[in-house]
Design a protein around this motif. Sequence first.
Motif, PDB file in Angstrom:
ATOM      1  N   GLU A  86     -58.581   4.486  12.733  1.00  0.00           N
ATOM      2  CA  GLU A  86     -58.436   4.807  14.155  1.00  0.00           C
ATOM      3  C   GLU A  86     -58.319   6.313  14.390  1.00  0.00           C
ATOM      4  O   GLU A  86     -58.736   6.811  15.434  1.00  0.00           O
ATOM      5  CB  GLU A  86     -57.224   4.060  14.737  1.00  0.00           C
ATOM      6  CG  GLU A  86     -57.414   2.551  14.664  1.00  0.00           C
ATOM      7  CD  GLU A  86     -56.562   1.772  15.650  1.00  0.00           C
ATOM      8  OE1 GLU A  86     -55.690   2.374  16.301  1.00  0.00           O
ATOM      9  OE2 GLU A  86     -56.796   0.555  15.764  1.00  0.00           O
ATOM     10  N   GLU A 148     -55.609   4.194  22.054  1.00  0.00           N
ATOM     11  CA  GLU A 148     -55.189   5.200  21.073  1.00  0.00           C
ATOM     12  C   GLU A 148     -54.875   6.551  21.719  1.00  0.00           C
ATOM     13  O   GLU A 148     -54.018   7.289  21.248  1.00  0.00           O
ATOM     14  CB  GLU A 148     -56.264   5.369  19.991  1.00  0.00           C
ATOM     15  CG  GLU A 148     -56.352   4.201  19.011  1.00  0.00           C
ATOM     16  CD  GLU A 148     -57.035   2.968  19.587  1.00  0.00           C
ATOM     17  OE1 GLU A 148     -57.706   3.078  20.639  1.00  0.00           O
ATOM     18  OE2 GLU A 148     -56.888   1.875  18.990  1.00  0.00           O
ATOM     19  N   HIS A 237     -48.762   4.247  18.995  1.00  0.00           N
ATOM     20  CA  HIS A 237     -49.773   3.202  19.077  1.00  0.00           C
ATOM     21  C   HIS A 237     -49.928   2.501  17.716  1.00  0.00           C
ATOM     22  O   HIS A 237     -50.020   1.274  17.644  1.00  0.00           O
ATOM     23  CB  HIS A 237     -51.096   3.816  19.543  1.00  0.00           C
ATOM     24  CG  HIS A 237     -52.241   2.853  19.503  1.00  0.00           C
ATOM     25  ND1 HIS A 237     -52.565   2.009  20.545  1.00  0.00           N
ATOM     26  CD2 HIS A 237     -53.131   2.580  18.516  1.00  0.00           C
ATOM     27  CE1 HIS A 237     -53.605   1.265  20.204  1.00  0.00           C
ATOM     28  NE2 HIS A 237     -53.973   1.585  18.975  1.00  0.00           N
ATOM     29  N   HIS A 241     -49.375  -1.587  16.405  1.00  0.00           N
ATOM     30  CA  HIS A 241     -50.294  -2.448  15.644  1.00  0.00           C
ATOM     31  C   HIS A 241     -49.565  -3.205  14.536  1.00  0.00           C
ATOM     32  O   HIS A 241     -50.046  -4.218  14.053  1.00  0.00           O
ATOM     33  CB  HIS A 241     -51.388  -1.597  14.984  1.00  0.00           C
ATOM     34  CG  HIS A 241     -52.558  -1.329  15.878  1.00  0.00           C
ATOM     35  ND1 HIS A 241     -53.230  -2.315  16.561  1.00  0.00           N
ATOM     36  CD2 HIS A 241     -53.208  -0.173  16.173  1.00  0.00           C
ATOM     37  CE1 HIS A 241     -54.220  -1.785  17.242  1.00  0.00           C
ATOM     38  NE2 HIS A 241     -54.242  -0.485  17.039  1.00  0.00           N
TER      39      HIS A 241
HETATM   40 ZN    ZN Z   1     -55.522   0.840  17.864  1.00  0.00          ZN
END
Ligand code: ZN
Length: 267
Positions: A86, A148, A237, A241
């Motif tokens: 990411e 994100e 963020h 997850h």
């Molecule tokens: Zn993400």
Amino acid sequence: MSGYHDIEVERIGPVARISHNRPELRNAENTRLLEEMMDAAERASRDDGVRVIVIAGKGDHFSAGHDLKEGASRRDFTVEQRYAHEERLFYDFCLKIWDAPKPTICQVQGACVAAGFMLANMCDLIVASEDAFFADPVVQTLGAAAVEVLIHPTVLGHRLAMDMLYTGRRLTAAEGLSCGMVSRLVARSDLETATLELANQIAKAPPFALKLVKRSLHRALDMQGFRAALDAHFDTHQLSHATQEFKETWERGLSSGITRGKSAMRR
Ligand code: ZN
């Protein structure tokens, strides 16, 4: 220009138009699309003949966001793997668009959702058609702490960003215009023409002056803590997850066909 599968790049006078080109999938952003877009944006940034970059989407929608079907294959990623993935493809890519050394315009019709919304707001200006709508529903639908790049408060203001993120609701293009996020609101049939008109108007300005004024405007935001806040949010963020909530919300989404967000889009 050729060689790309999931985007289309057109050179229209001083304008480079880079379009998502997976219209049958509402321009969902898969890895290849993002790699190609990064490459095209870098080339357009380096090309002195390009004065303005337009980011667009082919078909009825700008972009429904990241490709969640592809994302399902990353379900078992470790924290480290997800962070690396990411960071490069989502975060660094968005900041590259933000930092492009020339003006950028996003041309938006239909859905502009989650990562699509994030990308649109990395551009300096947004031209939207009346059917455009904007949403970041991932708190509600994925159990993630927004997308994100937490660009929302910068473009919407703090309170509207909270409203939108807490509820997952859509903003209409008219709402986007009234809060200052959308720069121009036009009929769907005029979208391309209006965007190119704006781009060509900007392209008349001396390019180095444009580059410098963009740099000053962005630096002012950085001095207010903009980039440090984005960096901090990216880590937050990633934490979201790794939660049990995320896992359970994601599994529920998978069992109901992943695409609740997408079917909501059709309503
Ligand atoms: Zn993400």
